[in-house]
Design a protein around this motif. Sequence first.
Motif, PDB file in Angstrom:
ATOM      1  N   PHE A   1      13.905  11.437  15.148  1.00 62.06           N
ATOM      2  CA  PHE A   1      13.890  11.941  13.772  1.00 62.06           C
ATOM      3  C   PHE A   1      13.560  13.426  13.720  1.00 62.06           C
ATOM      4  O   PHE A   1      14.086  14.162  12.882  1.00 62.06           O
ATOM      5  N   GLU A   2      12.694  13.883  14.611  1.00 62.89           N
ATOM      6  CA  GLU A   2      12.410  15.318  14.683  1.00 62.89           C
ATOM      7  C   GLU A   2      13.670  16.088  15.076  1.00 62.89           C
ATOM      8  O   GLU A   2      13.971  17.149  14.506  1.00 62.89           O
ATOM      9  N   ALA A   3      14.413  15.554  16.038  1.00 62.12           N
ATOM     10  CA  ALA A   3      15.658  16.196  16.466  1.00 62.12           C
ATOM     11  C   ALA A   3      16.684  16.188  15.347  1.00 62.12           C
ATOM     12  O   ALA A   3      17.399  17.173  15.120  1.00 62.12           O
ATOM     13  N   ARG A   4      16.768  15.067  14.638  1.00 63.63           N
ATOM     14  CA  ARG A   4      17.729  14.945  13.535  1.00 63.63           C
ATOM     15  C   ARG A   4      17.458  15.998  12.461  1.00 63.63           C
ATOM     16  O   ARG A   4      18.384  16.633  11.940  1.00 63.63           O
TER      17      ARG A   4
ATOM     18  N   ILE B   1      10.498   7.420   7.781  1.00 64.87           N
ATOM     19  CA  ILE B   1       9.930   7.561   6.435  1.00 64.87           C
ATOM     20  C   ILE B   1       8.671   8.418   6.457  1.00 64.87           C
ATOM     21  O   ILE B   1       8.423   9.209   5.540  1.00 64.87           O
ATOM     22  N   LEU B   2       7.867   8.282   7.500  1.00 66.01           N
ATOM     23  CA  LEU B   2       6.666   9.113   7.640  1.00 66.01           C
ATOM     24  C   LEU B   2       7.046  10.591   7.674  1.00 66.01           C
ATOM     25  O   LEU B   2       6.424  11.427   6.998  1.00 66.01           O
ATOM     26  N   ALA B   3       8.090  10.922   8.435  1.00 60.39           N
ATOM     27  CA  ALA B   3       8.549  12.311   8.494  1.00 60.39           C
ATOM     28  C   ALA B   3       9.108  12.757   7.149  1.00 60.39           C
ATOM     29  O   ALA B   3       8.872  13.890   6.703  1.00 60.39           O
ATOM     30  N   ALA B   4       9.858  11.877   6.476  1.00 61.80           N
ATOM     31  CA  ALA B   4      10.429  12.215   5.170  1.00 61.80           C
ATOM     32  C   ALA B   4       9.331  12.541   4.161  1.00 61.80           C
ATOM     33  O   ALA B   4       9.418  13.540   3.427  1.00 61.80           O
ATOM     34  N   ALA B   5       8.298  11.707   4.117  1.00 61.73           N
ATOM     35  CA  ALA B   5       7.206  11.933   3.169  1.00 61.73           C
ATOM     36  C   ALA B   5       6.460  13.230   3.477  1.00 61.73           C
ATOM     37  O   ALA B   5       6.018  13.934   2.567  1.00 61.73           O
ATOM     38  N   ARG B   6       6.347  13.530   4.751  1.00 61.31           N
ATOM     39  CA  ARG B   6       5.630  14.741   5.149  1.00 61.31           C
ATOM     40  C   ARG B   6       6.383  16.001   4.721  1.00 61.31           C
ATOM     41  O   ARG B   6       5.776  16.974   4.250  1.00 61.31           O
ATOM     42  N   HIS B   7       7.702  15.968   4.834  1.00 57.77           N
ATOM     43  CA  HIS B   7       8.496  17.178   4.582  1.00 57.77           C
ATOM     44  C   HIS B   7       9.028  17.272   3.148  1.00 57.77           C
ATOM     45  O   HIS B   7       9.257  18.380   2.652  1.00 57.77           O
ATOM     46  N   TYR B   8       9.232  16.133   2.478  1.00 57.05           N
ATOM     47  CA  TYR B   8       9.943  16.149   1.197  1.00 57.05           C
ATOM     48  C   TYR B   8       9.194  15.322   0.137  1.00 57.05           C
ATOM     49  O   TYR B   8       9.639  14.236  -0.248  1.00 57.05           O
ATOM     50  N   PRO B   9       8.075  15.816  -0.365  1.00 57.41           N
ATOM     51  CA  PRO B   9       7.253  15.039  -1.304  1.00 57.41           C
ATOM     52  C   PRO B   9       7.842  14.895  -2.708  1.00 57.41           C
ATOM     53  O   PRO B   9       7.282  14.157  -3.523  1.00 57.41           O
ATOM     54  N   LYS B  10       8.965  15.538  -2.999  1.00 59.24           N
ATOM     55  CA  LYS B  10       9.548  15.439  -4.344  1.00 59.24           C
ATOM     56  C   LYS B  10      10.400  14.183  -4.518  1.00 59.24           C
ATOM     57  O   LYS B  10      10.878  13.910  -5.617  1.00 59.24           O
ATOM     58  N   GLN B  11      10.620  13.440  -3.417  1.00 55.52           N
ATOM     59  CA  GLN B  11      11.398  12.206  -3.503  1.00 55.52           C
ATOM     60  C   GLN B  11      10.478  11.013  -3.233  1.00 55.52           C
ATOM     61  O   GLN B  11       9.368  11.168  -2.742  1.00 55.52           O
TER      62      GLN B  11
ATOM     63  N   ASP C   1       0.807  -1.217   0.000  1.00 58.59           N
ATOM     64  CA  ASP C   1       0.000   0.000   0.000  1.00 58.59           C
ATOM     65  C   ASP C   1       0.840   1.266   0.000  1.00 58.59           C
ATOM     66  O   ASP C   1       1.874   1.339   0.670  1.00 58.59           O
ATOM     67  N   ILE C   2       0.363   2.241  -0.760  1.00 60.53           N
ATOM     68  CA  ILE C   2       0.912   3.600  -0.698  1.00 60.53           C
ATOM     69  C   ILE C   2       0.123   4.348   0.374  1.00 60.53           C
ATOM     70  O   ILE C   2      -1.103   4.455   0.293  1.00 60.53           O
ATOM     71  N   ALA C   3       0.797   4.838   1.385  1.00 63.20           N
ATOM     72  CA  ALA C   3       0.140   5.508   2.504  1.00 63.20           C
ATOM     73  C   ALA C   3      -0.411   6.866   2.076  1.00 63.20           C
ATOM     74  O   ALA C   3       0.025   7.452   1.085  1.00 63.20           O
ATOM     75  N   LYS C   4      -1.345   7.369   2.845  1.00 62.38           N
ATOM     76  CA  LYS C   4      -1.951   8.665   2.519  1.00 62.38           C
ATOM     77  C   LYS C   4      -0.915   9.783   2.548  1.00 62.38           C
ATOM     78  O   LYS C   4      -1.090  10.819   1.910  1.00 62.38           O
ATOM     79  N   GLN C   5       0.193   9.567   3.274  1.00 61.12           N
ATOM     80  CA  GLN C   5       1.259  10.577   3.325  1.00 61.12           C
ATOM     81  C   GLN C   5       2.175  10.511   2.106  1.00 61.12           C
ATOM     82  O   GLN C   5       3.045  11.359   1.940  1.00 61.12           O
ATOM     83  N   GLY C   6       2.012   9.485   1.252  1.00 61.57           N
ATOM     84  CA  GLY C   6       2.754   9.422  -0.004  1.00 61.57           C
ATOM     85  C   GLY C   6       3.919   8.456  -0.030  1.00 61.57           C
ATOM     86  O   GLY C   6       4.554   8.284  -1.069  1.00 61.57           O
ATOM     87  N   TYR C   7       4.232   7.798   1.089  1.00 63.16           N
ATOM     88  CA  TYR C   7       5.320   6.813   1.092  1.00 63.16           C
ATOM     89  C   TYR C   7       4.739   5.416   0.876  1.00 63.16           C
ATOM     90  O   TYR C   7       3.517   5.208   0.910  1.00 63.16           O
ATOM     91  N   ILE C   8       5.604   4.432   0.657  1.00 64.81           N
ATOM     92  CA  ILE C   8       5.147   3.056   0.497  1.00 64.81           C
ATOM     93  C   ILE C   8       5.870   2.156   1.497  1.00 64.81           C
ATOM     94  O   ILE C   8       7.064   2.324   1.752  1.00 64.81           O
ATOM     95  N   ASN C   9       5.130   1.240   2.076  1.00 67.66           N
ATOM     96  CA  ASN C   9       5.689   0.281   3.028  1.00 67.66           C
ATOM     97  C   ASN C   9       5.878  -1.048   2.308  1.00 67.66           C
ATOM     98  O   ASN C   9       4.912  -1.684   1.906  1.00 67.66           O
ATOM     99  N   MET C  10       7.132  -1.465   2.119  1.00 67.64           N
ATOM    100  CA  MET C  10       7.440  -2.694   1.400  1.00 67.64           C
ATOM    101  C   MET C  10       8.153  -3.716   2.276  1.00 67.64           C
ATOM    102  O   MET C  10       8.864  -4.595   1.799  1.00 67.64           O
TER     103      MET C  10
END
Length: 277
Positions: free
Chosen positions: A70-73, A133-143, A47-56
Amino acid sequence: MGALSKRAMGALLMQQHLSLFACPICQQKMLVEQQSRLVCANNHSFDIAKQGYINMLTSMANSKYSKELFEARKVVIDSGLYDIVEQKVSEYIGHVKTVLDTGCGEGSHLARIMAQKEAHCIGVGIDIAKEGILAAARHYPKQIWCVGDLAKSPFAPASFDAILNILSPANYDEFKRLSTPNGCVVKVVPQSHYLQELRAQLYADSEKERYSNAQIVARFQEAFTDVERERVTYTMPLARELVPALLEMTPMGWHKKEDTAIILDEITIDVDILIGK
């Protein structure tokens, strides 16, 4: 027509770069179905999550890394602390079409490196930690962002011109399988003075105050026939408000005793950049 949802945007990116993917169960090619999942010929579906990432992931995986880490990073990386390292990595990978960041966390390093690349270049980040990955998809939708395990890789052979492995564990057999014939692997590892000001306060007068990357470098040199190595060292002022984030993001900080006051006004970044071909 309204703006695309994040799921639709993620699905579109995956559709445009389908050749990068292979089913992690049976290694068959994959298709995007109904803008909501990737499906292979054997009907394995992810499934592609609503946030735009995929869990494989093909099985449950536990990560020791939290949402707070991850927020601190992201806060620390956004401060520019690693700008020089990211610029060097960008220069080493040069003009490429496909970049994979392994152990990408919340995606900040990859996003900042990709911002220096041509528009046609696609970046893909993979991490076993869903929170990252959830944070990545939220902040960087171009990847493209993928929860996955390189031991059961969701990617096709010879797909990536550059593979990044920044301050993260490596899987050299998989890196070589995924690299294009003229591709490169760029690994960033700590050197002896990495975060030395923090190490000195947390591990004073103990063996942990000193660090050597000799074993990691030797393993990298065994894995690749053509290896370059550059040491990058610099010390930067550290804003007081960044100290808690730095402690949260590094395993060194996890061992801090509650009554230990950490006072830092500068911090040293000291890494080796290893380039394997």
